[in-house]
Write a protein that holds these residues in place. Sequence first.
Motif, short mmCIF file in Angstrom:
data_model
loop_
_atom_site.label_atom_id
_atom_site.label_comp_id
_atom_site.label_asym_id
_atom_site.label_seq_id
_atom_site.Cartn_x
_atom_site.Cartn_y
_atom_site.Cartn_z
N UNK A 384 0.82 -1.21 0.00
CA UNK A 384 0.00 0.00 0.00
C UNK A 384 0.85 1.26 0.00
N UNK A 386 3.17 4.00 -1.10
CA UNK A 386 3.65 4.62 -2.35
C UNK A 386 3.17 3.89 -3.60
N UNK A 387 2.09 3.14 -3.51
CA UNK A 387 1.62 2.42 -4.68
C UNK A 387 0.32 2.99 -5.23
N UNK A 388 -0.36 3.79 -4.44
CA UNK A 388 -1.69 4.23 -4.84
C UNK A 388 -1.61 5.53 -5.62
N UNK A 394 -1.14 5.79 1.56
CA UNK A 394 0.11 5.86 2.34
C UNK A 394 -0.25 5.98 3.82
#
Lengths: 432, 813
Positions: A384, A386-388, A394
Amino acid sequence: MSLWFEPRLTRDWDDPSMIGLDGYVAKGGYEALSKALAMTDADIVDVVKSSGLRGRGGAGFPAGMKWGFVPRDTGKPTYVVANFDESEPGTCNNRELVERDPHRLLEGMAIAALAIGCETAYLYVRGEYLWQSMVLERAIAQAYAAGHLGPDVQGSGKRVDVVLHRGAGAYICGEETALLNSLEGFRGQPRLRPPFPAVEGLFASPTVINNVETLMNVPDILVRGAEWFRELGTEKSPGTKMVTVSGKVERPGNFEVPLGTSFRIVLEELAGGVLGGRALKAWTPGGSSTPMLTAEHLDVGLDYESLAEAGSMLGTAAIMVMDDTDCVVDCATRMVRFYAHESCGKCTPCREGSWWATRVLERLEDGQGQAPDLPIMRDLGTNLMFRAFCALADGTASVINSSLQHFPDEYEAHVRLGGCPLKVEHLEEVPA
Amino acid sequence: MPVDPITLTIDDKEVTVPKGTLIIRAAEQLGIEIPRFCDHPYLAPAGACRQCYVQVEGQGKLQTSCTVAVAPGMVVRTQNTSDAARQAQVANLEFLLLNHPLDCPICDRGGECPLQDQALAFGPGESRFIDAKRVFPKPVPLSPLVGLDRERCVLCARCTRFCDEISGDRFLELFARSAGERVSIAAGEDFRSPFSGNTIQICPVGALTATPYRFVARPFDLTSGDSVCQHCSAGCNVRVDVRRGEVVRVLARENPDVNDAWICDKGRFAYRHADAPGRITTPLIRDRGLEPASFGEILPWLAERCRSGRVAFLTGGRLMDEDYYALSKLARTVVGTNDLDHRRAFHGGLAEVVAAAAVTDRERSVTYRDVEHAPVILLVGLDAEQEVPILHLRIRKAAARGAKVFVVHPRRTRLHDVAEHLPTRPGHEVFVLDRIREGVDGESFEARAAAALRGAGGSGVVLVGERLAEHPLAADLALAVASKTGSRFGYVTRRANDRGALGAGVHPSLLPGGRRLGVAGERAEVEAVWGSIMASEDGRDAQEILQACADRLVDVLFVIGADPLRDHPDAALTRRALANVGTLVVQSIELGDLEPFASVFLPAAPAAEKDGHVTDWEGRSQRIRPVRDALGISRPDWEIFAGLAAAMGSDLGFETLEELHEEMASLLAPRAMPERPNVWAGAGPPQWLDDLTLFTYPLLVDEGRLSDGAEELKAALEDPAFAEMHPVDAEKRGLADGVDVRLTTAAGDATVPLRVTEHVAAGSVFVPFNQPGLAANSLLSGRSTASVTVAAVDEGSGPEAVPDAALATGPAA
């Protein structure tokens, strides 16, 4: 207790007349606006730049620099947007600032508008803030009647309109691009950046979006100067910051402190210590989306740099205090459930990941946890972060990662004991 | 080398691409496939699915390759060379599959599903998810054509973005948020867009499914053929899927020169006509009834009648280029007549020169690309959405890029949100065009259109619909507007190969290549290839042919791939003609309404069973190939013509399609536009008439034969017959919206419900050409407009009214 510094944003909080125009003007209100009208746009930006005022909404971006990014030669209008969508769990200082001193926000917005040549400033208010909207509507009407807003601000010939817009109750609308979508009448979902709002924001025009507290610092900076502003706070984080203290403390509430003030002073001097004199277990420095810290971090200064060094963030400076009777897994469940509920749904990791994390955490807390749940939680934290699409996930990841980092044993105990160790009878089996 | 080239490295390989290219596209050029769901090359980047993560050197966080443009010297690592990227992609697929029902074995998408394929290629082998999945009611019918299964949906927003960005029909939207977010449509609304099917095709999972295809086939049961859609002149490239000889699905095939990646719902869902119950696959000859016979029996019989009698040919607009060419040559060199026409009824309004120019002048003709990049587009007499839907999408694309669009049309078109529209009474387009040509000053529509076209630097586009050709001068004048402003000129016919028919000279006065029969030099160019053309006088056009048949001046009438009873704008004349002609030869895939009149039936093969070329409205000739064998002993039309020529003791000069095509190509090569006289001398002020003008054109989904069997399509998009009238005219006559009105013209009368709407020009009444409840050609006398009177159907006196006495006494015993 008497304070060790001269309060700024809160100095007139004891004066109930500040809610009205007369009270505000009696204390020197709208003089900063007069001063700004006598200055050039660039000079206003320069003063704010040299004050070092940083965004109080969480990211801490220098306000003057943000204003300086706005291009003035695009042929499009420019806009100022005040972000009063204060939605971060544990945060309610903007609310009290506005309730007690609404004109200071309007004056700050008007000055920001002059600084970037904006004629229409929007005030985006969190949907739940009905009373605060009414306070602001009244203040806006008063400011218009007295000529501080409108087609001819203080007789200068310059126009500044303020339009109040109430949100519909979504956390994501505090994210600036989602806020812009909402303001334009679309779904509150974040936009791709670039283009950044300074270039293409509201109605595809250059836009400055500032937090309420940021804007409320501006009038004093204009009247008293950048040097005065820097007298409090640290070199890199000048000025004061409103902190909201909640949770297991004797005296919860909003307090103004110079940036860099240690958490220990806030907890012990201002908030009266942990409730009932119990032991501090964990605390969030900037709302539930900032990584939680522990009793080890009592002496960390509340400013952007010190908290980053400690592995967390200043965020909205909403301090939530947990004592030794609070279950970290339970707290994480509530927080993650909030972020799952508030995920706007646009992107996969946030929408699905926070939903899955909630399922797993609820299961752990209910005593249905299984050994593979812990690696799943660790993976969720990784997948989750820094991926969204935007920073919402975050925050979700921060809850998971920091609670796992500081309290791994407590998670394991939930699986091993088949339930929450702080709720079930075999409390004595909790590892030290 | 591209403009503004940027060189970067992806997985250690260097690639140079134009500035602004997204990383995901640059990777495609290297043959590197990065998994993706929300990304679509024709939609704006969304960054929603987060599947396409790559590592960009110097960036702390992974980047979505579908949203980040390349930069000079950028070093990109995809899942092939970056563990972090691969890990993120695996994790994201795990997220996407959490709530996915994994019902692949019963899903229409199974076997051709991007989620299935990419989960296999890039995803985790097993699920770690043990909780209850999210459930939704399903399938939810969004329309009679489109079903939505929200459990399968990965919320990539391709469908909603298609509606926003491409069709502009904003029916689909994301509703709610978090894990409850879903695609939906406003309560009580149907997904009533003629482009709805595209959302099914671009859905990367089985969330949107086509009702007609639901549970019909598995991809591995299908054989597929590349074809070109036959429904209109758009020339859309399609893939036709056949299961055990039956066409079960049509998909868009990407061609950026023509249809991008889209087709309309008619093209997608009206595919059953070739398998309709009326299909006949053997020749028939009338003896006592229509009896089966062989070509060997019928052709000599027919040859005898053609030799001795007066012969005329009427065709539809959907044969192949080769068919039209063979017919043109057969009529001119073997049968010896110029009485042939593919049009329904134009009274020479589109001057031959204009037609010839449209066919031959490639330099100033219009392509889809020209439309897309045009800064100004003027449409006259064309409802692009209803007549050539993919052209409509291209005009919208141009508008989205900033093009100014001007529409002169008697009825509001679906371009209304991106165009300036001048509602113009039918016939009055000439006055508008004249003012644009003059370049009048001021702020009027005409002044702005003229100024915009002049300012377009030769890139402006003027598009004229075929109805405009009916007016003696309008099309000519539109061409003059184009010449004067330096704009490109497009004549947009509606049917799939009208343009091919025109090019081949299935026309009473034009020979192949737009050469005029009456101009000796041009005729000689054709005779150099054909030998002698037997008759040099211009022939009869469609209306005149039918009149001649009615007057018993024609002995043999060929009706080829046409249904004049439905399509010719003079139903009464058509009926008399068919009754009076000596021998009626129907060459088609079915007899339909012509059965009582036909003497002979010759079974032609439909497009799906033919090889050849079709020419779209641009003039682009595209090859289509059969997707299955011809049924029975049906044959391509050109072979029937060649057979007839042989039976008449002659020879068309080709025995194979290749030979035919080679001969044809020499006559259809581009040539310079012939000099044309300027016939326009100024229109003078508009003459407003007191009565109303009825006008009609076919809507996209109607009772046309090619939509036979497309019941879901009709349920979704077909309206019953209606009439539209402006409120001013309605008020004058005391007519209210929704009442039944009687329309009376010189040709006949009809009763339909009235729609009172400002979206039709004052002084005009619109009726769709062929909706259930009214074949509008019963109101026409050879043109698509007619003078009409409109009156309320008086409940007390109409023919349907029940006599009072009957009410008093009840039904008769």
